[in-house]
Design an enzyme around this catalytic site. Structure first.
Site, PDB file in Angstrom:
ATOM      1  N   ARG A  30       0.869  -1.134   0.047  1.00 39.11           N
ATOM      2  CA  ARG A  30       0.080  -0.130  -0.025  1.00 39.11           C
ATOM      3  C   ARG A  30       0.808   1.391  -0.054  1.00 39.11           C
ATOM      4  O   ARG A  30       1.378   1.877   0.876  1.00 39.11           O
ATOM      5  CB  ARG A  30      -0.934  -0.048   1.197  1.00 39.11           C
ATOM      6  CG  ARG A  30      -1.820   1.343   1.329  1.00 39.11           C
ATOM      7  CD  ARG A  30      -2.777   1.237   0.252  1.00 39.11           C
ATOM      8  NE  ARG A  30      -3.796   0.254   0.557  1.00 39.11           N
ATOM      9  CZ  ARG A  30      -4.439  -0.165  -0.542  1.00 39.11           C
ATOM     10  NH1 ARG A  30      -4.655   0.481  -1.637  1.00 39.11           N
ATOM     11  NH2 ARG A  30      -5.383  -1.175  -0.361  1.00 39.11           N
ATOM     12  N   ARG A  88       1.607  -6.600  -9.657  1.00 42.81           N
ATOM     13  CA  ARG A  88       2.281  -6.111  -8.463  1.00 42.81           C
ATOM     14  C   ARG A  88       2.356  -7.133  -7.307  1.00 42.81           C
ATOM     15  O   ARG A  88       2.932  -6.686  -6.471  1.00 42.81           O
ATOM     16  CB  ARG A  88       1.194  -4.908  -7.980  1.00 42.81           C
ATOM     17  CG  ARG A  88      -0.305  -5.351  -7.762  1.00 42.81           C
ATOM     18  CD  ARG A  88      -1.325  -4.528  -7.310  1.00 42.81           C
ATOM     19  NE  ARG A  88      -2.449  -4.754  -6.705  1.00 42.81           N
ATOM     20  CZ  ARG A  88      -3.509  -4.029  -6.390  1.00 42.81           C
ATOM     21  NH1 ARG A  88      -2.807  -2.726  -5.579  1.00 42.81           N
ATOM     22  NH2 ARG A  88      -4.366  -4.505  -5.935  1.00 42.81           N
ATOM     23  N   HIS A 142       0.748   3.015 -10.434  1.00 44.08           N
ATOM     24  CA  HIS A 142      -0.296   3.565  -9.730  1.00 44.08           C
ATOM     25  C   HIS A 142       0.411   4.541  -8.538  1.00 44.08           C
ATOM     26  O   HIS A 142       0.574   4.214  -7.210  1.00 44.08           O
ATOM     27  CB  HIS A 142      -0.913   2.434  -9.005  1.00 44.08           C
ATOM     28  CG  HIS A 142      -2.111   2.627  -8.082  1.00 44.08           C
ATOM     29  ND1 HIS A 142      -2.110   3.639  -7.143  1.00 44.08           N
ATOM     30  CD2 HIS A 142      -3.498   1.833  -8.111  1.00 44.08           C
ATOM     31  CE1 HIS A 142      -3.251   3.483  -6.634  1.00 44.08           C
ATOM     32  NE2 HIS A 142      -4.025   2.393  -6.999  1.00 44.08           N
ATOM     33  N   ASP A 164     -12.102   9.251  -7.051  1.00 42.86           N
ATOM     34  CA  ASP A 164     -11.680   8.120  -7.790  1.00 42.86           C
ATOM     35  C   ASP A 164     -12.179   8.046  -9.085  1.00 42.86           C
ATOM     36  O   ASP A 164     -13.306   7.770  -9.574  1.00 42.86           O
ATOM     37  CB  ASP A 164     -12.458   6.731  -7.261  1.00 42.86           C
ATOM     38  CG  ASP A 164     -11.714   5.365  -7.482  1.00 42.86           C
ATOM     39  OD1 ASP A 164     -10.936   5.600  -8.733  1.00 42.86           O
ATOM     40  OD2 ASP A 164     -12.150   4.290  -7.156  1.00 42.86           O
ATOM     41  N   GLU A 182      -2.082   8.433 -11.087  1.00 39.99           N
ATOM     42  CA  GLU A 182      -1.617   7.225 -11.888  1.00 39.99           C
ATOM     43  C   GLU A 182      -1.535   7.163 -13.433  1.00 39.99           C
ATOM     44  O   GLU A 182      -2.543   7.768 -13.961  1.00 39.99           O
ATOM     45  CB  GLU A 182      -2.745   6.098 -11.421  1.00 39.99           C
ATOM     46  CG  GLU A 182      -2.804   6.058 -10.025  1.00 39.99           C
ATOM     47  CD  GLU A 182      -4.087   5.118  -9.553  1.00 39.99           C
ATOM     48  OE1 GLU A 182      -4.408   4.130 -10.248  1.00 39.99           O
ATOM     49  OE2 GLU A 182      -4.629   5.363  -8.589  1.00 39.99           O
TER      50      GLU A 182
HETATM   51  C1  BG6 Z   1      -7.343   3.103  -7.666  1.00 38.57           C
HETATM   52  C2  BG6 Z   1      -8.744   2.539  -7.931  1.00 38.57           C
HETATM   53  O1  BG6 Z   1      -6.528   2.952  -8.890  1.00 38.57           O
HETATM   54  O2  BG6 Z   1      -6.778   2.388  -6.751  1.00 38.57           O
HETATM   55  C3  BG6 Z   1      -9.631   2.493  -6.776  1.00 38.57           C
HETATM   56  O3  BG6 Z   1      -9.219   3.397  -8.917  1.00 38.57           O
HETATM   57  C4  BG6 Z   1      -8.938   1.745  -5.662  1.00 38.57           C
HETATM   58  O4  BG6 Z   1     -11.003   2.237  -7.068  1.00 38.57           O
HETATM   59  C5  BG6 Z   1      -7.502   2.169  -5.451  1.00 38.57           C
HETATM   60  O5  BG6 Z   1      -9.730   1.551  -4.618  1.00 38.57           O
HETATM   61  C6  BG6 Z   1      -6.851   1.059  -4.579  1.00 38.57           C
HETATM   62  O6  BG6 Z   1      -6.847   0.037  -5.099  1.00 38.57           O
HETATM   63  P1  BG6 Z   1      -6.275  -1.471  -4.318  1.00 38.57           P
HETATM   64  O7  BG6 Z   1      -6.558  -2.646  -5.197  1.00 38.57           O
HETATM   65  O8  BG6 Z   1      -4.916  -1.071  -4.165  1.00 38.57           O
HETATM   66  O9  BG6 Z   1      -6.900  -1.348  -3.087  1.00 38.57           O
END
Ligand code: BG6
Length: 263
Positions: A45, A67, A132, A176, A235
């Site tokens: 994260r 990932r 991302h 989002d 992103e």
């Molecule tokens: C963003 C998406 O790119 O990533 C969101 O548009 C999502 O909808 C977010 O909640 C986080 O995604 P993840 O899979 O890493 O929890």
């Protein structure tokens, strides 16, 4: 988990995932959650997760397998690393195609990331991708974004309604959004950190803007409830109508360059 710590950047082999860029004369630029899970096979994260070969839809695992897969290093320098990943039995189980992907990261005054993928199979296929990127900001409620004016976005919080962005932008709730046909530079002006971050890209026609705000932050197990003000995802992507069709033997390249200046 195995991590490379170079001069200004750090990256995990799990996901070819950059987690630190600390340009000289500036505070670190990239956000990683204090609750990030650092286990093989789990998405980290924060940093720059690579979403590939899909972004949305019902595909599992969410955001693709890149990932959460262990990449190999191809080349490691002072402040530069190149990772590679090719199809395996495990990737073919979830996506029945042959490919060779690369992620090259170079740190320094700017951060450069180059993602490449080549179709090494015999049939054409479509790919989606996103670098991302999680940016650190002092307080997302006080930042100003430019680079999206007049661009249409898909609002993932409003049944994918298509909305046209008006002018400069501030963030005052959960966002989002997938900006489509978007190739412009994006700037994040952050008065709290007295800096401006500029995101430049090539080979990308989608840009996702994401901040979970209060309620979604509570639902994310690997993200602190109070961390949302300190991050913003911009992103660099190719999604939906901008998925890339790769004919056998052909390659695609997406580049991301991040610059930072004092303001
Ligand atoms: C963003 C998406 O790119 O990533 C969101 O548009 C999502 O909808 C977010 O909640 C986080 O995604 P993840 O899979 O890493 O929890």
């Amino acid at each position: 988990m195995e991590r490379l710590d170079l001069k200004t950047i750090s990256a995990y082999l799990n996901g070819a995932h950059l987690t630190r860029w600390h340009p000289p004369g500036h505070e670190p630029v990239i956000f990683v959650s204090e609750k990030a899970i650092l286990d093989p096979g789990k998405a980290i994260r924060g940093g720059i997760p690579i979403c590939f070969p899909w972004f949305g839809g019902a595909g599992k695992p969410s955001h693709g397998f890149a990932r959460i897969t262990q990449w190999l290093t191809d080349d490691v320098g002072d402040d530069h690393v190149k990772f590679k990943l090719a199809a395996t039995e495990a990737t073919r189980d979830v996506w029945p195609h042959d490919f060779e992907a690369g992620m090259e990261l170079s740190g320094g005054d700017a951060l450069d990331a180059t993602f490449t993928v080549r179709n090494t199979g015999n049939v054409a296929y479509d790919i989606e991708l996103a670098l991302h990127t999680y940016f650190t900001v002092a307080d997302v409620r006080n930042v100003t974004l430019t680079g999206f004016a007049d661009c249409d976005y898909i609002d993932q919080l409003a049944d994918n309604a298509v909305v046209t962005q008006q002018g400069e932008q501030t963030i005052d709730g959960e966002v989002d959004r997938i900006y489509q046909n978007h190739t412009d530079d994006v700037t994040i002006t952050d008065p709290g950190m007295s800096r401006r971050i500029t995101v430049k890209k090539t080979g990308s026609k989608s840009t996702v803007l994401w901040n979970p705000h209060v309620e979604k932050a509570k639902r994310l197990a690997d993200f602190g409830d109070d961390e949302w003000p300190r991050m913003l995802c911009v992103e660099t992507a190719n999604i939906g109508d901008h998925a890339v069709t790769l004919q056998p033997g052909y390659s695609h390249e997406t580049t991301l360059r991040i610059e930072v200046e004092h303001v």
